[in-house]
Enzyme design. Sequence first.
Site, PDB file in Angstrom:
ATOM      1  N   TYR A 142      38.232  73.288  29.841  1.00  0.00           N
ATOM      2  CA  TYR A 142      38.419  71.864  30.163  1.00  0.00           C
ATOM      3  C   TYR A 142      37.229  71.119  29.591  1.00  0.00           C
ATOM      4  O   TYR A 142      36.078  71.478  29.846  1.00  0.00           O
ATOM      5  CB  TYR A 142      38.493  71.672  31.679  1.00  0.00           C
ATOM      6  CG  TYR A 142      38.568  70.233  32.120  1.00  0.00           C
ATOM      7  CD1 TYR A 142      39.747  69.499  31.962  1.00  0.00           C
ATOM      8  CD2 TYR A 142      37.477  69.595  32.706  1.00  0.00           C
ATOM      9  CE1 TYR A 142      39.829  68.168  32.376  1.00  0.00           C
ATOM     10  CE2 TYR A 142      37.553  68.270  33.124  1.00  0.00           C
ATOM     11  CZ  TYR A 142      38.736  67.570  32.959  1.00  0.00           C
ATOM     12  OH  TYR A 142      38.807  66.253  33.372  1.00  0.00           O
ATOM     13  N   ASP A 237      30.453  73.303  24.664  1.00  0.00           N
ATOM     14  CA  ASP A 237      30.500  72.377  25.788  1.00  0.00           C
ATOM     15  C   ASP A 237      29.682  72.991  26.922  1.00  0.00           C
ATOM     16  O   ASP A 237      30.135  73.891  27.628  1.00  0.00           O
ATOM     17  CB  ASP A 237      31.963  72.155  26.208  1.00  0.00           C
ATOM     18  CG  ASP A 237      32.078  71.188  27.378  1.00  0.00           C
ATOM     19  OD1 ASP A 237      31.044  70.879  28.012  1.00  0.00           O
ATOM     20  OD2 ASP A 237      33.206  70.758  27.681  1.00  0.00           O
ATOM     21  N   LYS A 265      26.240  66.270  33.867  1.00  0.00           N
ATOM     22  CA  LYS A 265      25.932  66.818  35.197  1.00  0.00           C
ATOM     23  C   LYS A 265      24.432  66.854  35.515  1.00  0.00           C
ATOM     24  O   LYS A 265      23.878  65.850  35.919  1.00  0.00           O
ATOM     25  CB  LYS A 265      26.578  68.190  35.334  1.00  0.00           C
ATOM     26  CG  LYS A 265      28.118  68.080  35.079  1.00  0.00           C
ATOM     27  CD  LYS A 265      28.905  69.009  35.902  1.00  0.00           C
ATOM     28  CE  LYS A 265      30.368  69.057  35.495  1.00  0.00           C
ATOM     29  NZ  LYS A 265      31.296  68.498  36.457  1.00  0.00           N
TER      30      LYS A 265
HETATM   31  N1  HOZ Z   1      34.467  69.846  35.472  1.00  0.00           N
HETATM   32  C1  HOZ Z   1      34.627  69.372  36.801  1.00  0.00           C
HETATM   33  C2  HOZ Z   1      35.513  70.290  37.609  1.00  0.00           C
HETATM   34  N2  HOZ Z   1      35.856  71.478  37.009  1.00  0.00           N
HETATM   35  C3  HOZ Z   1      35.088  67.984  36.787  1.00  0.00           C
HETATM   36  C4  HOZ Z   1      35.028  67.325  38.098  1.00  0.00           C
HETATM   37  C5  HOZ Z   1      36.078  66.300  38.188  1.00  0.00           C
HETATM   38  O1  HOZ Z   1      37.031  66.320  37.418  1.00  0.00           O
HETATM   39  O2  HOZ Z   1      35.951  65.448  39.082  1.00  0.00           O
END
Ligand code: HOZ
Length: 425
Positions: A142, A237, A265
Amino acid sequence: MTSSEKLFERAKQLIPGGVNSPVRAFRSVGGAPFFTRSAQGATLTTADGRELIDFVCTWGPAIHGHNHPRIKAAIAAALERGTSFGTPNPLEVEMAELIVKFFPSIQKVRLCSSGTEATMSAIRLARGYTKRDKIIKFAGCYHGHSDSLLVAAGSGALTHGHPDSAGVPAAFAQQTIVLPYNDTAALQAAFAANTGQIACVILEPYIGNVGFIKPDAGYLQFVRQITAAHGSVLIFDEVMTGFRLAKGGVQELEKITPDLTTLGKIIGGGLPVGAFGGRAEIMDYLAPLGPVYQAGTLSGNPLAMAAGIASLQLLEELNPYARLDALGRQVVGAAKAAAAAKGLPLQAPQVGSMFSLFFTPTPVRDMPTALASDAKLFGRFFHACLDGGVYLPPSAYEAWFLSTAHEGNAVARACEVVSKAITSL
Ligand code: HOZ
């Protein structure tokens, strides 16, 4: 009705699903999300006055625990000087210097406001630089919610059943080649079938968005070698893993030099931030030097920079990675022992302060093996932990995060609750 239930009812009237990011919804584990009133150290206090040991850590940023006094003081000091200037500010330079110091692959960096912006912009930059359109991503990775990347996506997209999001034009999705992670033959075949057309390969070097998954030995080295051979930009990433698994991220652990890296983050210390950087020759394609446009009113925001700089300085001072790894091992060890005693198949990949528990007998090394785990059982496990005062990511397909604030009582108590929850399944 509890306070959280009342708030959720009000939220659902006005906010789709009652949440501003789908990963916060409890739809895949059942029930309704609690609302958080405040957070301190390893603990969330809910609107109902419950205290929960937090294994989400605001989805990664809170490596020093919530509301750390140094980060709070840095934000307060920055607040005195103003919240946003719309001009360059000194803290952006300090942040860029820190990032470049810890990520030797990054010669130049551009700051933005989220991980999504960072990955979206890095892809555009890679396309502009190579003058090619196609990109390769891996199933279950993702990279935020921009169009080209919401194909076979992990995290909330997968959790809520839309790994290929609606609303992404087919013409965009066609430019994204999706391959299985940890499969060198598939990558080789994709390059052979698309010679001279692949702008970039983007991946989470250790996946954190379909649960936590590690690469096979030599896999990342192979990805580096084949991208270089084909003149494609390799994008790591490291929005989740950057500064979390090592100061220099997975690329430091694996001794690999990607062409571009995306961050977020931790570098915002809990405030909105993103960054992408890499080889100067590529980065200089960005406007105003080059033809690839990218911008942001709040990019390099002074409050976010102040919080992020404090967070990175703390990491530099404390070098907490061995301590965090010990905590990760402690939780995973307790879970494995409880599962073994019960005869429950469990996979628990872990590196430092990131890990996942998958209820499956098969080692998890890609999206299909993650999806083969028992998500319904995870839902029951999640609620048993929550009842015992421990908050896990509300999905079988997300990584857990730890902070230095978990040391001592929090981790000991959490291990007890996790073990008891497994025993109760
Ligand atoms: N990468 C985060 C969760 N896997 C994203 C958090 C979100 O989408 O709020």
